[in-house]
Design a protein around this motif. Structure first.
Motif, PDB file in Angstrom:
ATOM      1  N   SER A  33      24.408   8.602  31.683  1.00 33.98           N
ATOM      2  CA  SER A  33      22.459   8.215  32.237  1.00 33.98           C
ATOM      3  C   SER A  33      21.783   8.132  31.498  1.00 33.98           C
ATOM      4  O   SER A  33      20.324   7.302  31.600  1.00 33.98           O
ATOM      5  N   ARG A  34      22.302   8.665  29.955  1.00 33.20           N
ATOM      6  CA  ARG A  34      20.776   8.485  28.929  1.00 33.20           C
ATOM      7  C   ARG A  34      21.040   7.832  28.413  1.00 33.20           C
ATOM      8  O   ARG A  34      19.947   7.506  28.125  1.00 33.20           O
ATOM      9  N   ILE A  36      21.122   4.518  30.063  1.00 31.26           N
ATOM     10  CA  ILE A  36      19.770   3.941  30.831  1.00 31.26           C
ATOM     11  C   ILE A  36      18.623   4.503  30.668  1.00 31.26           C
ATOM     12  O   ILE A  36      17.845   3.817  30.215  1.00 31.26           O
ATOM     13  N   ARG A  37      18.747   5.576  30.637  1.00 32.43           N
ATOM     14  CA  ARG A  37      16.953   6.448  29.595  1.00 32.43           C
ATOM     15  C   ARG A  37      16.417   5.518  28.869  1.00 32.43           C
ATOM     16  O   ARG A  37      15.407   5.638  29.082  1.00 32.43           O
ATOM     17  N   ARG A  38      17.096   5.355  28.200  1.00 35.94           N
ATOM     18  CA  ARG A  38      16.968   4.705  26.712  1.00 35.94           C
ATOM     19  C   ARG A  38      16.625   3.479  26.478  1.00 35.94           C
ATOM     20  O   ARG A  38      16.175   2.913  25.475  1.00 35.94           O
ATOM     21  N   GLU A  40      15.594   1.805  29.398  1.00 36.79           N
ATOM     22  CA  GLU A  40      14.383   1.822  29.803  1.00 36.79           C
ATOM     23  C   GLU A  40      13.274   2.213  29.196  1.00 36.79           C
ATOM     24  O   GLU A  40      12.214   1.705  29.177  1.00 36.79           O
ATOM     25  N   ALA A  41      13.310   3.356  28.017  1.00 33.05           N
ATOM     26  CA  ALA A  41      12.315   3.626  27.673  1.00 33.05           C
ATOM     27  C   ALA A  41      11.971   2.798  26.161  1.00 33.05           C
ATOM     28  O   ALA A  41      11.152   2.486  25.971  1.00 33.05           O
ATOM     29  N   GLU A  42      13.271   1.555  26.399  1.00 32.03           N
ATOM     30  CA  GLU A  42      12.967   0.654  24.957  1.00 32.03           C
ATOM     31  C   GLU A  42      12.165  -0.515  25.792  1.00 32.03           C
ATOM     32  O   GLU A  42      11.625  -0.537  24.961  1.00 32.03           O
ATOM     33  N   THR A  46      10.895   0.192  34.337  1.00 30.17           N
ATOM     34  CA  THR A  46      11.683   1.485  35.368  1.00 30.17           C
ATOM     35  C   THR A  46      13.017   0.711  36.020  1.00 30.17           C
ATOM     36  O   THR A  46      12.427  -0.402  36.720  1.00 30.17           O
ATOM     37  N   GLU A  49      15.480   3.372  40.812  1.00 30.64           N
ATOM     38  CA  GLU A  49      14.705   4.070  41.501  1.00 30.64           C
ATOM     39  C   GLU A  49      15.964   5.491  42.382  1.00 30.64           C
ATOM     40  O   GLU A  49      16.404   5.127  42.947  1.00 30.64           O
ATOM     41  N   ARG A  50      15.674   6.646  41.847  1.00 25.44           N
ATOM     42  CA  ARG A  50      16.676   7.391  41.655  1.00 25.44           C
ATOM     43  C   ARG A  50      16.465   8.404  42.547  1.00 25.44           C
ATOM     44  O   ARG A  50      15.302   9.231  42.706  1.00 25.44           O
TER      45      ARG A  50
END
Length: 278
Positions: A33-34, A36-38, A40-42, A46, A49-50
Motif C-alpha cells: 500500500s505504501r 502504491i501511495r509513493r 501516485e505521489a510521484e 490517483t 479509488e479505495r
C-alpha cells in the motif's frame, strides 16, 4: 521510474485487492500500500479509488496498466535478448510449419552469403505465435501471415498468394473447376473468421487437412499448400474473388542487430526472385 513499483501496481490493478496482490508478490499488504501511495505521489495522479469494501482503477490507472504491461514485457524481452547474446551468436527465425510460401529455404540460402551472417535457428511455432515470440525476446525475426498484431514490430511484405478452397474430394463443390466466395457462403469480410473457425481445435495443418478429408471442415488456404499436400481425399479449387493471403517478415521495431538487417535483405531479395521466376 523503477520497475518494482510498476510490478506492484500491475498486481494491484489486476487483482483489485491489496491482500491478494500482496500474496501474489510475496510481500505483506502494508508495504504494498505504501509503495502504491509513493507511485501516485510521484506521478501526481490517483491510480485507485479505495473504499473499505472495494478497489477500482481510475482512468489514469487504466492507462498506466496498459503502458506498464508493455514496459515490463519490454524489460523481460531485453533480458532474454541479452542472455541469448551472451551465448554463441545466432539468429532465431520463427515460422509456422508450411507457412513460408516456399520461401524459407531460398531466404536461408541467400542469408548464408550475407556479410556478418550468423547461424540461424528456425523455431517452428503454432498459429499466430510469432508476434508474441518477437515481442518477448524469444525470436529475432519471423515469417507471419496477415492479419496479425504488429504492435512494436516493423514488417516487410514478401508475398501475396491467391487462396484455394480445400474440400473433401466428394464434396459437391469439388465438381467445379473454380469457385467464388459466394459458393462457400462467404464474402471478403468473413474469410478470416471462417479460417479461424476451421482451425479451432486443430493443432496443425495436417490435422486440418484430415478434418477436411473426413468432410468435417471446408477451409481456405494459400495456393502454395496444394503442391506440398496432394491428397486423394482432398480437392483444391481456386477461389477467384478471395482476398490474397499476405506473408510478411516481422522483427522488433527497435532492433539494431546487423544480423537481423542482413536477413531482412536476404528475405526481400528471395521474395523478389521468386516473383520474377513465377
Amino acid at each position: 521510474m523503477e520497475s518494482r513499483p510498476l510490478r506492484y501496481f500491475v498486481a494491484v490493478a489486476e487483482e483489485l485487492n491489496f491482500a491478494r496482490a500482496a500474496e501474489r508478490l510475496g510481500i505483506s499488504p502494508p508495504p504494498l500500500s505504501r509503495a502504491i501511495r509513493r507511485l501516485e505521489a510521484e506521478l501526481g495522479v490517483t491510480l485507485f479509488e479505495r473504499t473499505t469494501h472495494s478497489v477500482t482503477r481510475t482512468p489514469a490507472g487504466d492507462v498506466l496498466l496498459a503502458e506498464a504491461r508493455v514496459a515490463l514485457d519490454a524489460l523481460e524481452a531485453a533480458g532474454r535478448r541479452a542472455r541469448r547474446a551472451a551465448e554463441e551468436p545466432k539468429l532465431v527465425l520463427a515460422v509456422k510449419a508450411d507457412g513460408d510460401a516456399g520461401l524459407l529455404e531460398p531466404i536461408l540460402a541467400r542469408y548464408a552469403g550475407e556479410p556478418g551472417s550468423v547461424p540461424v535457428a528456425v523455431r517452428l511455432c503454432g498459429w499466430q505465435e510469432q508476434p508474441g515470440l518477437l515481442r518477448g525476446g524469444e525470436a529475432d525475426v519471423a515469417l507471419v501471415h496477415a492479419p496479425f498484431d504488429g504492435t512494436g514490430l516493423d514488417t516487410e511484405t514478401l508475398a501475396a498468394e491467391p487462396r484455394v478452397a480445400v474440400l473433401a474430394a466428394d464434396h459437391p463443390l469439388a465438381a467445379h473447376d473454380r469457385l467464388e466466395l459466394a459458393d462457400l457462403g462467404l464474402d471478403a469480410g468473413s474469410v478470416e473468421r471462417h479460417i479461424d473457425e476451421a482451425r479451432r481445435g486443430h493443432g496443425d495443418l495436417a490435422q486440418v487437412l484430415t478434418a477436411v478429408s473426413l468432410g468435417k471442415v471446408v477451409t481456405l488456404l494459400p495456393a502454395s499448400v496444394t503442391a506440398r499436400y496432394p491428397r486423394p481425399g482432398i480437392a483444391y479449387r481456386p477461389v477467384l474473388d478471395a482476398p490474397p493471403v499476405v506473408l510478411s517478415l516481422a522483427w522488433p521495431r527497435h532492433s539494431r542487430s546487423t544480423a537481423t538487417a542482413a536477413l531482412v535483405r536476404a528475405a526481400t531479395e528471395a521474395a523478389e526472385a521468386a516473383r520474377a521466376g513465377a
